[in-house]
Design an enzyme around this catalytic site. Structure first.
Site, PDB file in Angstrom:
ATOM      1  CG  ASP A 129     -46.732 -24.036  40.160  1.00  0.00           C
ATOM      2  OD1 ASP A 129     -47.589 -23.555  39.401  1.00  0.00           O
ATOM      3  OD2 ASP A 129     -45.625 -24.456  39.745  1.00  0.00           O
ATOM      4  CG  HIS A 130     -47.932 -20.264  38.036  1.00  0.00           C
ATOM      5  ND1 HIS A 130     -47.049 -21.299  38.191  1.00  0.00           N
ATOM      6  CD2 HIS A 130     -47.357 -19.401  37.168  1.00  0.00           C
ATOM      7  CE1 HIS A 130     -45.981 -21.077  37.434  1.00  0.00           C
ATOM      8  NE2 HIS A 130     -46.138 -19.928  36.805  1.00  0.00           N
ATOM      9  CG  ASP A 194     -43.035 -22.364  34.220  1.00  0.00           C
ATOM     10  OD1 ASP A 194     -43.936 -21.696  34.759  1.00  0.00           O
ATOM     11  OD2 ASP A 194     -41.820 -22.119  34.363  1.00  0.00           O
ATOM     12  NE  ARG A 476     -38.216 -14.934  33.244  1.00  0.00           N
ATOM     13  CZ  ARG A 476     -38.867 -15.959  32.708  1.00  0.00           C
ATOM     14  NH1 ARG A 476     -40.171 -16.084  32.900  1.00  0.00           N
ATOM     15  NH2 ARG A 476     -38.225 -16.864  32.000  1.00  0.00           N
ATOM     16  CB  SER A 671     -43.444 -16.304  31.056  1.00  0.00           C
ATOM     17  OG  SER A 671     -44.455 -17.269  31.089  1.00  0.00           O
ATOM     18  NE  ARG A 673     -46.488 -14.953  31.371  1.00  0.00           N
ATOM     19  CZ  ARG A 673     -46.092 -14.051  32.276  1.00  0.00           C
ATOM     20  NH1 ARG A 673     -46.455 -12.792  32.173  1.00  0.00           N
ATOM     21  NH2 ARG A 673     -45.343 -14.401  33.293  1.00  0.00           N
TER      22      ARG A 673
END
Length: 781
Positions: A129-130, A194, A476, A671, A673
């Site tokens: 999806d990213h 995520d 965000r 995030s 990440r």
């Protein structure tokens, strides 16, 4: 509680007219278990086991339990022996499943490959999806993404097949919508790579965002550690109506708690107002709970969840949840660490921003506030959708407003984009006419992907540096988040308010009181939005986008080219040498807010998420250097010249000089990440020293063998000068609860000795000694 439950003996995915459904053939046994591994073989979760663990812990603690405690403690690896103290002890948990989006899955799967294990131990999925950039429209953008990202998609698909991980292809939708439609259920404990994984809390699940190394632990069958969360209760009374939406609940809560007020806590919604919110509305609220730093958010099981489970082909699960409802709601008399009360009948539509998601304003006041602060009033673009607000109900309510405008001869004054949350939502809103209405009013329907929400937006209407305003239904809105333009003022609100403001074209429009002018000159007000919670017909599943892992995968090869610019096999980080960390150079002293977007930007950098060395070229390029108020401009203390942060870090590493980053409050918010932790480690960093950390980032740093430390006295931040060197002492006796010392050596020869705190437990200290959590895992094999 009923002692029987369901054992799934047959799973059959039926594709065709109507919804994608999981048909469950059940047998009732004396030892109840329900297999919840939708689409892939794996372990099963027993409601009986959940109840057994809850009962053990309740008797041990001798008090009523909150819902979040029931689900979390119900998944303890050792409910009898586990030390349990909110906000203090670390829990060892057994999550039911893992979900990974494609940007973080690359590094997670590379780490899993490095572990040497043959298969994942729990049901796991990858969701593409990213990596799809919004540029023209859904069909064109998806086609281009498949071509540009072919190498990465092939790696994820083959790695998934090799190691037993389900693979949702590009175009399938956003990870959190797919989880809600297929994998979340009341009482599940799910971790996802995520930060908006908490979306699943709308279905009574405890879903927690983590870094890839945490996911690897769970996929390897190792108990997962989580600091025992505090519990913030949000009591809802009254009911939603008119222009007020579920999004306004979390926008209000964000304004109350701020971006760090939920850190270390689960937010648990309860009270009579809960029943006025749809299941997908509850998911919206839980999703954006990430913006207050919460570990996750959750709602109690109710009839709205049952309706959603039934509509998404999981009636058997709903029936089972009914049987075990006592374990899926909070105990009477349970206590929260903090309680917030919101009367939904009095709640007004909100809009938050710019530049931070906790700057809350009633929509009725935003025009005046914008004028006072010099924020651009003209709305350039309205964007609806994203993982936060892309449900059937969201799209229907937005379409009801668009239809009113069209009936009066109007279209949007602002540009307008629509992001469906999943292929199932896209197909269903297309069938039911919502997409046509939204296109007719001026909208562009984008791919079923994250798109502009995460900076995957090839925006052309303004130049970089041009001051402008956009309104989104996203979660965000940090500086440069959506379009890489630091001058874009981004506001987050509900899809309904986005649509109304896009039609009006200005922030100075309150749809509850203000009038629009029809094509014939007539003044009119928009009627409050309306939309069905779920489609009258079954969901249309659209195209089949799921790849099931094969039973036999021995012949499958996962290749990573040594010349690839997108993927790179990992080399283990070096172990601790047994000595104190002496004379670490301050690389940069960061001023103010420093999110994971500042530390490891997304947008165009997403293409390098599987290549550690290349992605490291974005390390801290968005952070503000306190020495000169500039971004990506620091002084190289070895050469005396100024350069980019990654360049100077590489030069220090090449010359054997380890370094430290000094930061402010809530460092690493945003995030999940883990690249924001991997990159400093890769480029020679050893310590991140700040006033306070966001939860996920602090854990990610520990996982990679870094030392995340905090000032015992936050004012000691002011003692650090940009050209200082710092020695970190006491590592020979490094232990939980024992502070370290920092010897700050200034350029003029003077020194300051400061006390430094940490949150390491015994296992995490071993990660540091081994060089990383992955190194430690290999030592134990």
């Amino acid at each position: 509680m009923a002692s029987y439950c369901m054992t799934v003996t047959r799973l059959r995915l039926v594709l065709g007219e109507g919804a994608r459904r999981l048909h469950v053939s059940a047998a009732f046994n004396a030892k109840p278990k329900v297999a919840m591994s939708r689409f892939e073989p794996g372990t099963s979760i027993s409601y009986e086991k959940l109840h057994e663990n809850i009962d053990i812990v309740r008797k041990r603690l001798n008090r009523p339990l909150t819902l979040s405690e029931k689900i979390v403690y119900g998944h303890l690896d050792d409910p009898v022996g586990q030390d349990i103290a909110r906000g203090r002890t670390y829990l060892r948990l057994r999550p039911d499943r893992v979900a990974m989006q494609d940007a973080t899955a690359q590094m997670a799967m590379l780490q899993f490959i490095s572990s040497g294990l043959p298969k994942v131990a729990v049901p796991s999925t990858i969701h593409c999806d990213h990596l799809i950039e919004a540029q023209i429209g859904g069909v064109e953008d998806l086609k281009r993404a498949k071509e540009v990202n072919q190498e990465v998609y092939n790696f994820l698909a083959t790695a998934g097949a090799k190691y037993g991980v389900g693979f949702w292809k590009p175009g399938s939708g956003i990870i959190h919508q797919i989880i809600l439609e297929n994998y979340a259920y009341p009482g599940v404990l799910l971790i996802g790579t995520d930060s908006h994984t908490p979306n699943g809390g709308g279905l009574g699940s405890i879903c927690i965002g983590v870094g890839g190394a945490d996911a690897v632990d769970v996929m390897a069958g190792i108990p997962w550690e989580l600091k025992c969360p505090n519990v913030i209760g949000v009591k809802l009374t009254g009911s939603l109506s008119g222009w007020t939406s579920p999004k306004d609940v979390i926008l209000k809560v964000a304004g109350i708690l701020t971006v760090k007020g939920g850190t270390g806590a689960i937010v648990e919604y309860h009270g009579p107002g809960v029943d006025s919110i749809s299941c997908t509305g509850m998911a919206t609220i839980c999703n954006m709970g990430a913006e207050i730093g919460a570990t996750t958010s959750v709602f109690p099981y109710n009839h709205r969840m049952k309706t959603y489970l039934n509509k998404t082909g999981r009636a058997d699960i709903a029936a089972l949840a009914d049987e075990h409802k006592d374990d899926l709601v909070p105990d009477k008399g349970c206590e929260y660490d903090q309680v917030i009360e919101i009367n939904l009948s009095e709640l007004k539509p909100h809009i938050n921003g710019p530049f931070t998601p906790d700057l809350a304003h009633p929509v009725s006041e935003i025009g005046a506030v914008a004028e006072k602060n010099g924020w651009p009033l003209e709305v350039k673009v309205g964007l609806i959708g994203s993982c936060t607000n892309s449900s059937y109900e969201d799209m229907g309510r937005a379409a009801s407003l668009a239809k009113q405008a069209l009936d009066k001869g109007l279209k949007c004054k602002a540009a307008f984009t629509v992001t469906p949350g999943s292929e199932q939502i896209r197909a269903t809103i297309e069938r039911d006419g919502f997409s046509k209405i939204l296109r007719d009013v001026g909208g562009v329907v984008l791919a079923n992907a994250c798109g502009p929400c995460i900076g995957q937006w090839d925006r052309k209407d303004v130049k970089k540096g041009e001051k402008n305003t956009i309104v989104t239904s996203y979660n965000r809105n940090f500086t440069s988040r959506n379009d890489a333009n630091p001058a874009t003022h981004a506001f987050v609100t509900s899809p309904e308010i986005v649509t109304a403001l896009a039609i009006a074209g200005t922030l100075k429009f309150d749809p509850e009181t203000d009038y629009l002018t029809a094509a014939n000159g007539e003044k009119f007000k928009l009627e409050p939005p309306n939309g069905d919670e779920l489609p009258a017909l079954d969901f249309d599943p659209g195209q089949d986008t799921y790849q099931h892992p094969p039973a036999e995968s021995g012949s499958i090869m996962v290749d990573v080219s040594p010349t690839s610019t997108r993927l790179q096999l990992l080399e283990p980080f070096d172990k601790w040498n047994g000595k104190d960390l002496e004379d670490l150079q301050v690389l940069i002293k960061v001023k103010g807010k420093c999110t994971t977007d500042h530390i490891s930007a997304a947008g165009p950098w997403l293409k390098f998420r599987g290549h550690l060395d290349n992605i490291s070229n974005n390390m801290l390029i968005g952070a503000i250097n306190i020495e000169n108020d500039a971004v990506n401009k620091i002084k190289n203390r070895l050469t005396g010249e100024y350069g980019g942060v990654p360049d100077v870090a590489r030069h220090y590493k090449a010359n054997g000089l380890s370094w430290v980053v000094v930061g402010d409050d809530n460092y690493g918010e945003g995030s999940s990440r883990e690249h924001a932790a991997l990159e400093p480690r890769h480029l020679g960093g050893r310590v991140i020293l700040v006033k306070s950390f966001a939860r996920i980032h602090e854990t990610n740093l520990k996982k990679q063998g870094m030392l995340p430390l905090t000032f015992a006295d936050p004012t000691d931040y002011d003692k650090i000068r940009p050209d200082d060197k710092i020695s970190f002492t006491g590592l020979a006796t490094f232990a939980p609860g024992k502070p370290l010392k920092g010897v700050v050596k200034h350029g003029d020869g003077s020194q300051d000795i400061i006390t430094l705190n940490h949150t390491f437990n015994e296992n995490q200290v071993e990660w540091f000694h081994a060089g990383s959590a992955l190194n430690r895992m290999k030592e134990l094999q």
